[in-house]
Motif scaffolding. Structure first.
Motif, PDB file in Angstrom:
ATOM      1  N   LEU A  68       0.744  -1.249  -0.013  1.00 22.58           N
ATOM      2  CA  LEU A  68      -0.119  -0.037  -0.134  1.00 22.58           C
ATOM      3  C   LEU A  68       0.907   1.199  -0.037  1.00 22.58           C
ATOM      4  O   LEU A  68       1.615   1.581   0.859  1.00 22.58           O
ATOM      5  N   ILE A  69       0.921   2.012  -1.097  1.00 21.03           N
ATOM      6  CA  ILE A  69       1.772   3.114  -1.222  1.00 21.03           C
ATOM      7  C   ILE A  69       0.878   4.396  -0.409  1.00 21.03           C
ATOM      8  O   ILE A  69      -0.004   4.624  -0.813  1.00 21.03           O
ATOM      9  N   VAL A  70       1.551   5.158   0.393  1.00 20.12           N
ATOM     10  CA  VAL A  70       1.106   6.258   0.892  1.00 20.12           C
ATOM     11  C   VAL A  70       1.782   7.586   0.568  1.00 20.12           C
ATOM     12  O   VAL A  70       1.415   8.709   0.430  1.00 20.12           O
ATOM     13  N   SER A  71       3.122   7.154   0.188  1.00 19.30           N
ATOM     14  CA  SER A  71       3.941   8.399  -0.102  1.00 19.30           C
ATOM     15  C   SER A  71       3.432   9.102  -1.362  1.00 19.30           C
ATOM     16  O   SER A  71       3.077   8.820  -2.092  1.00 19.30           O
ATOM     17  N   ASN A  72       3.687  10.628  -1.192  1.00 26.80           N
ATOM     18  CA  ASN A  72       3.304  11.459  -2.175  1.00 26.80           C
ATOM     19  C   ASN A  72       4.441  11.888  -3.178  1.00 26.80           C
ATOM     20  O   ASN A  72       5.539  11.863  -2.980  1.00 26.80           O
ATOM     21  N   PRO A  73       3.835  11.949  -4.655  1.00 25.86           N
ATOM     22  CA  PRO A  73       2.725  12.104  -5.106  1.00 25.86           C
ATOM     23  C   PRO A  73       2.161  10.734  -5.191  1.00 25.86           C
ATOM     24  O   PRO A  73       2.618   9.882  -6.064  1.00 25.86           O
ATOM     25  N   VAL A  74       1.093  10.253  -4.442  1.00 27.02           N
ATOM     26  CA  VAL A  74       0.684   8.964  -4.372  1.00 27.02           C
ATOM     27  C   VAL A  74       0.358   8.188  -5.829  1.00 27.02           C
ATOM     28  O   VAL A  74       0.710   7.071  -6.165  1.00 27.02           O
ATOM     29  N   ASP A  75      -0.301   8.952  -6.838  1.00 30.90           N
ATOM     30  CA  ASP A  75      -0.804   8.179  -7.883  1.00 30.90           C
ATOM     31  C   ASP A  75       0.409   7.848  -8.712  1.00 30.90           C
ATOM     32  O   ASP A  75       0.591   6.606  -9.306  1.00 30.90           O
ATOM     33  N   VAL A  76       1.431   8.660  -9.078  1.00 32.85           N
ATOM     34  CA  VAL A  76       2.392   8.499  -9.951  1.00 32.85           C
ATOM     35  C   VAL A  76       3.480   7.425  -9.448  1.00 32.85           C
ATOM     36  O   VAL A  76       3.879   6.634  -9.948  1.00 32.85           O
ATOM     37  N   LEU A  77       3.494   7.536  -7.842  1.00 32.61           N
ATOM     38  CA  LEU A  77       4.576   6.630  -7.109  1.00 32.61           C
ATOM     39  C   LEU A  77       4.031   5.157  -7.273  1.00 32.61           C
ATOM     40  O   LEU A  77       4.647   4.202  -7.059  1.00 32.61           O
ATOM     41  N   THR A  78       2.587   5.208  -7.032  1.00 34.42           N
ATOM     42  CA  THR A  78       1.989   3.751  -7.367  1.00 34.42           C
ATOM     43  C   THR A  78       2.262   3.339  -8.766  1.00 34.42           C
ATOM     44  O   THR A  78       2.353   2.176  -8.977  1.00 34.42           O
TER      45      THR A  78
END
Length: 316
Positions: free
Chosen positions: A119-129
């Motif tokens: 589960l990715i929470v780090s930002n920017p979360v969408d691009v990092l996911t």
């Protein structure tokens, strides 16, 4: 998967990571938490402080670590590491630095915990996911981001207060980027079983005013909190706990998480952003198609274009 034998890893012992670990303990969402940080003393300080609350709660275990091997056999691993935006910066301004952190983190997780849900929470979360998905060898359903879960919770709570109904009866989603191009899908908003457009609006307000007021509140809430206290941590930590809970208990709740868009959304199949998905024991069980009008489709496409440009700006 059983919550009675469950293990959750949290990567990053900063404000968000420590609060996620603390919330998991307070709400007893699992039996073992591993709090990982490259700086062991930082992980120890946070974990020991949290551990001191356990004698006053129910028995659990929280383990500080700086070794990825300690994350092996985790049911869920929550990733919170990364550079935080400075005052005046957007979440996307930290992308270049955080992209490499996520790539290296996923490489280690593929090595030690290839079957864990990430589960990715780090930002920017969408691009990092999206980066996590493309750089990992695990099945795509095992990786998703926190997306617009918190944004949606904020909206439902504040709108419920305005309409004088319980937040659980406010059915509306914030979708797209967890950031400036996110938007509310008002055309699919219901209060109980009544479309919002047909629900009695408080005197002195119009439906258009409510749309504008709460769309602005949702977009700016995180920035307003950060301006006043330096970061956001409490709300996102509870949002993460609810996602973890849905996984460990196979509850199959619907959350607008960061996921690769289904072709039915008409924005291509590469962009990753907040869309409603069923979350259960295998991570993303299924993505749902949210009805939207022409204007909302345009906003979705604009959000997708913005995130695609950000992703393509990286040296992939």
């Amino acid at each position: 998967m059983s919550s009675k034998t469950s293990k959750v890893g949290v990567i990053g012992a900063g404000n968000v990571g420590a609060n996620v670990a603390n919330a998991l303990v307070l709400l007893r969402k699992c039996v073992r938490v591993v709090l990982f940080d490259r700086t062991l003393s930082k992980a120890e300080g946070q974990a020991w402080d949290i551990e001191d609350s356990i004698p006053l709660l129910e028995e659990m275990e929280i383990i500080p670590s700086n070794k990825y091997e300690d994350l092996a056999d985790s049911d869920v691993i929550v990733v919170t590491v990364g550079i935080q935006p400075k005052r005046g910066q957007s979440r996307l301004d930290t992308l270049s630095d955080n992209a490499e952190i996520i790539r290296s983190t996923m490489k280690e997780l593929d090595r030690v915990a290839p079957n864990s849900i990430v589960l990715i929470v780090s930002n920017p979360v969408d691009v990092l996911t999206r980066i996590a998905i493309t750089s990992s060898t695990r099945a795509e359903n095992l990786i998703f981001g926190s997306g617009t879960v918190l944004d949606t919770a904020r909206l439902r709570y504040q709108l419920g207060k305005r309409l004088n109904v319980a937040k659980l009866d406010v059915h509306v989603y914030v979708v797209g980027e967890h950031g400036d191009s996110e938007f509310v899908v008002w055309s699919s908003a219901f209060i109980g079983t009544i479309p919002l457009a047909e629900f009695p609006i408080p005197q002195g307000a119009t439906l258009e005013q409510i749309h504008q007021e709460y769309a602005e509140l949702t977009r700016k809430r995180g920035y307003n909190i950060s301006e006043r206290k330096g970061n956001t941590s409490y709300g996102i930590s509870i949002a993460v706990c609810q996602l973890v809970n849905s996984i460990l208990r196979d509850e199959k709740q619907i959350f607008p998480v960061s996921a690769r868009a289904d072709s039915s959304y008409g924005v291509g199949t590469e962009v990753v952003f907040g869309l409603p998905c069923i979350i259960g024991s295998i991570g993303i069980e299924r993505q749902l198609l949210l009805p939207r009008n022409a204007d909302e489709q345009r906003l979705l496409e604009e959000s997708a274009t913005k995130l695609n440009l950000a992703y393509n700006s990286l040296d992939n």
